[in-house]
Design an enzyme around this catalytic site. Structure first.
Site, PDB file in Angstrom:
ATOM      1  N   GLY A  73      46.926  39.970  38.810  1.00  0.00           N
ATOM      2  CA  GLY A  73      46.718  38.674  39.353  1.00  0.00           C
ATOM      3  C   GLY A  73      47.434  37.985  40.266  1.00  0.00           C
ATOM      4  O   GLY A  73      47.008  37.587  41.092  1.00  0.00           O
ATOM      5  N   THR A  74      48.670  38.204  39.784  1.00  0.00           N
ATOM      6  CA  THR A  74      49.746  37.792  40.965  1.00  0.00           C
ATOM      7  C   THR A  74      49.722  38.137  42.213  1.00  0.00           C
ATOM      8  O   THR A  74      49.664  37.519  43.094  1.00  0.00           O
ATOM      9  CB  THR A  74      51.160  37.877  40.196  1.00  0.00           C
ATOM     10  OG1 THR A  74      51.312  37.163  39.063  1.00  0.00           O
ATOM     11  CG2 THR A  74      52.010  37.420  40.991  1.00  0.00           C
ATOM     12  N   ASN A 150      44.775  28.243  33.107  1.00  0.00           N
ATOM     13  CA  ASN A 150      45.201  29.113  32.048  1.00  0.00           C
ATOM     14  C   ASN A 150      45.744  28.371  30.880  1.00  0.00           C
ATOM     15  O   ASN A 150      45.904  29.158  29.556  1.00  0.00           O
ATOM     16  CB  ASN A 150      46.383  30.188  32.648  1.00  0.00           C
ATOM     17  CG  ASN A 150      47.183  29.318  33.313  1.00  0.00           C
ATOM     18  OD1 ASN A 150      46.815  28.451  34.137  1.00  0.00           O
ATOM     19  ND2 ASN A 150      48.463  29.493  33.369  1.00  0.00           N
ATOM     20  N   GLN A 178      41.363  33.851  34.260  1.00  0.00           N
ATOM     21  CA  GLN A 178      40.782  33.528  33.036  1.00  0.00           C
ATOM     22  C   GLN A 178      39.518  33.148  32.786  1.00  0.00           C
ATOM     23  O   GLN A 178      38.777  33.412  31.777  1.00  0.00           O
ATOM     24  CB  GLN A 178      41.515  32.060  32.573  1.00  0.00           C
ATOM     25  CG  GLN A 178      42.946  31.960  32.859  1.00  0.00           C
ATOM     26  CD  GLN A 178      43.701  32.758  31.490  1.00  0.00           C
ATOM     27  OE1 GLN A 178      42.801  33.030  30.465  1.00  0.00           O
ATOM     28  NE2 GLN A 178      44.738  33.167  31.476  1.00  0.00           N
ATOM     29  N   THR A 236      49.496  54.419  46.646  1.00  0.00           N
ATOM     30  CA  THR A 236      48.490  55.405  45.992  1.00  0.00           C
ATOM     31  C   THR A 236      47.818  54.630  44.739  1.00  0.00           C
ATOM     32  O   THR A 236      48.682  53.823  44.054  1.00  0.00           O
ATOM     33  CB  THR A 236      49.406  56.340  45.248  1.00  0.00           C
ATOM     34  OG1 THR A 236      50.017  57.228  46.416  1.00  0.00           O
ATOM     35  CG2 THR A 236      48.445  57.387  44.560  1.00  0.00           C
ATOM     36  N   CYS A 320      61.115  24.656  26.365  1.00  0.00           N
ATOM     37  CA  CYS A 320      62.073  25.667  26.005  1.00  0.00           C
ATOM     38  C   CYS A 320      61.571  26.885  26.496  1.00  0.00           C
ATOM     39  O   CYS A 320      62.467  27.995  26.634  1.00  0.00           O
ATOM     40  CB  CYS A 320      62.373  25.667  24.461  1.00  0.00           C
ATOM     41  SG  CYS A 320      63.086  24.209  23.920  1.00  0.00           S
TER      42      CYS A 320
END
Lengths: 380, 136
Positions: A73-74, A150, A178, A236, A320
């Site tokens: 996806g990225t 997401n 998603q 490849t 966090c």
């Protein structure tokens, strides 16, 4: 007796479906060859890639040469955005405040060269077509708005966006990572120019994705080298991954989505009866597998780790989990910073059972009590 | 696969000391009322939303009881919990000197980015002692 782990983080990544695993396995072994080799063994591998491409083209209702295989996806998002915008020296581009980082950070990086508009969602987590219309300028060249979010699972009106763009030169990209498996994926019906799809969210392995690119849209490769993928993505081919992705889209069924929807309805109904729990994002325009809540007086990371200790895996938008210690950008955009700290994402999948949801509910109720009792915000 | 499944809930992202204090926090304020205490100090971190409140009973300049409440991540809860143990029985002059570094070390270390937001208890403690000094 220790219960077996309960995985409720499918939006993060899905397990590989056994059918998918079975389909891809030979391409690690017997058919390990390079599809670019022209001897017969190489052609076997090429054949598998071609067939898979056909399956995915059918799934998206596009032509085979409109499919570019990527590493996920990225990469697909980056290729769409940087690849298309290499055609321009300047101009105006539009995205939303609630995009996945793969899109959002790409736009941030382009701020020096382009003027960027970040569309704000309403309190339900929806981007308004009217806002897109208002944002468009004569020099707008590119728009990227995600299909489904997401974090909060809200579904954006992609068809309405592309309708607005019909008489505009700007190209439209959507990140459908998603949405795949739950929503309409016919690119003609959606009217999109570029679309991102990711294997690791649809029961195929990590490391495989697709960028759909309409033939008329031209992009520059971002990974250069050999002439694989029509010269738009060198390297490849990931043959087992490609075969897996094709198998994964073949076995998508509306029956699974329906089952997840029922479990979601049940879980949301139960959660909403607990004092201090509130749903983030639209109740209606929402993926059938996503539940995102904020729990009054309970910090997300603490709750996550407490659930983990009891064998339940979920996700949080609390500060966090992030490097800059800022809580979820998405929840901040639709609600308060405090709600973002208190957020918990529960995402269901193909293998989620009612029994697992019931165990989750029981553990969750005890766990939030523990934190509310030690919280200065309390429940009083 | 079986081996992975058995390990669910076994691995923990922070040190063992943090884990212990997070799952078994000491000295949380439960039944007692605020008015039962001699000094209260509260501190919040706007950066990450954590809030800590400490409640002290002081006799002859000694901390004889230390209770607390915390809204925050696991390391924030553990940090306040271990501070309550460190400060209990201490002279208020000595307790005033407890630093974020002392708490972090007592916890067996914390991820760097977590320190400035999780370890706020020392500030809340100093605030409580300050208010006590003003009162007497």
């Amino acid at each position: 007796m220790k219960q077996s782990p309960i995985y409720l983080d499918y939006a993060s990544t899905t397990p590989i479906d056994e059918k998918v695993l079975k389909a891809m396995a030979p391409y690690f072994g017997d058919v390990f060859y390079n599809p670019s080799s022209i001897y017969s063994l190489g052609l076997l591998a090429k054949d598998a890639v071609d067939k898979s491409r056909k399956v995915i083209a059918k799934f998206l209702n596009c032509q085979e040469e409109e499919i570019i295989f990527t590493s996920g996806g990225t990469e697909s998002d980056n290729l769409a955005i940087f690849g298309y915008l290499e055609n321009f020296e300047s101009g105006h581009i539009v995205t939303s405040e609630i995009e996945h980082p793969a899109v959002y950070e790409a736009f941030k990086k382009l701020e020096g060269k382009f003027k960027v508009t970040y569309l704000q969602p309403d309190s339900n987590g929806l981007i308004s077509p009217a806002d897109l219309k208002k944002a468009l300028k004569q020099n707008t060249v590119f728009v990227s708005i995600m299909y489904a979010n997401n974090e909060i699972g809200t579904i954006q009106p992609i068809k309405e966006f592309t309708k607005i763009l019909k008489n505009h030169k700007a190209v439209f990209h959507t990140d459908a990572c998603q949405a795949t498996g739950y929503l309409e994926m016919d690119v003609k019906k959606l009217g999109v120019d570029l679309l991102t799809l990711n294997g690791s969210k649809i029961y195929a392995p990590k490391g495989i994705g697709v960028l759909y690119k309409k033939k008329e849209v031209s992009i520059a490769p971002q990974i250069v080298g050999g002439d694989q993928e029509l010269g738009l993505r060198a390297g490849t081919e990931n043959v087992p991954g490609i075969v897996a992705l094709a198998r994964a889209v073949e076995i998508i069924s509306s029956k699974n989505a329906k089952k997840e929807k029922q479990l979601q309805d049940y879980l949301i109904r139960e959660l909403m009866q607990i004092k201090g729990v509130k749903l983030n994002g639209s109740r209606v325009r929402r993926l059938p597998n996503n539940i995102n809540i904020s729990v009054q007086g309970v910090e997300g990371e603490s709750l996550l780790l407490d659930l983990d200790k009891q064998g339940i895996a979920v996700s949080t938008g609390s500060a966090c989990s992030s490097r800059d210690l800022k809580p979820s950008r998405v929840i901040r955009a639709i609600s308060t910073e405090k709600n973002a700290h208190e957020s918990l994402r529960v995402t269901l999948g193909r293998f989620t059972t009612k029994k697992e949801i019931d165990i989750f509910l029981k553990v969750f109720k005890n766990s939030i009590k523990r934190f509310q009792e030690m919280s200065p915000y309390g429940r009083s | 696969m079986a081996e992975v499944k058995e390990k669910t809930g076994q691995k923990f992202i922070y040190s063992e000391i943090v884990e212990d204090h997070f799952f078994n926090p000491r000295n949380i304020l439960k039944q007692e009322k605020e008015k039962d205490f001699d000094a209260i100090g509260e501190i919040g971190s706007p950066a990450c939303g954590d809030v800590m409140k400490v409640y002290l009973k002081i006799r002859e300049n000694k901390i004889v009881d230390f209770k607390w409440k915390t809204f925050g991540c696991a390391s924030a809860i553990a940090a306040t919990s271990i501070l309550s143990e460190m400060a209990m029985g201490m002279d208020i002059e000595d307790a005033y000197q407890i630093s974020a570094k002392d708490i972090t070390e007592a916890l067996g270390g914390l991820p760097k980015r977590k320190i400035h937001c999780s370890v706020l208890g020392d500030q809340a403690l100093r605030k409580a002692i300050d208010s006590y000094r003003q009162k007497i």
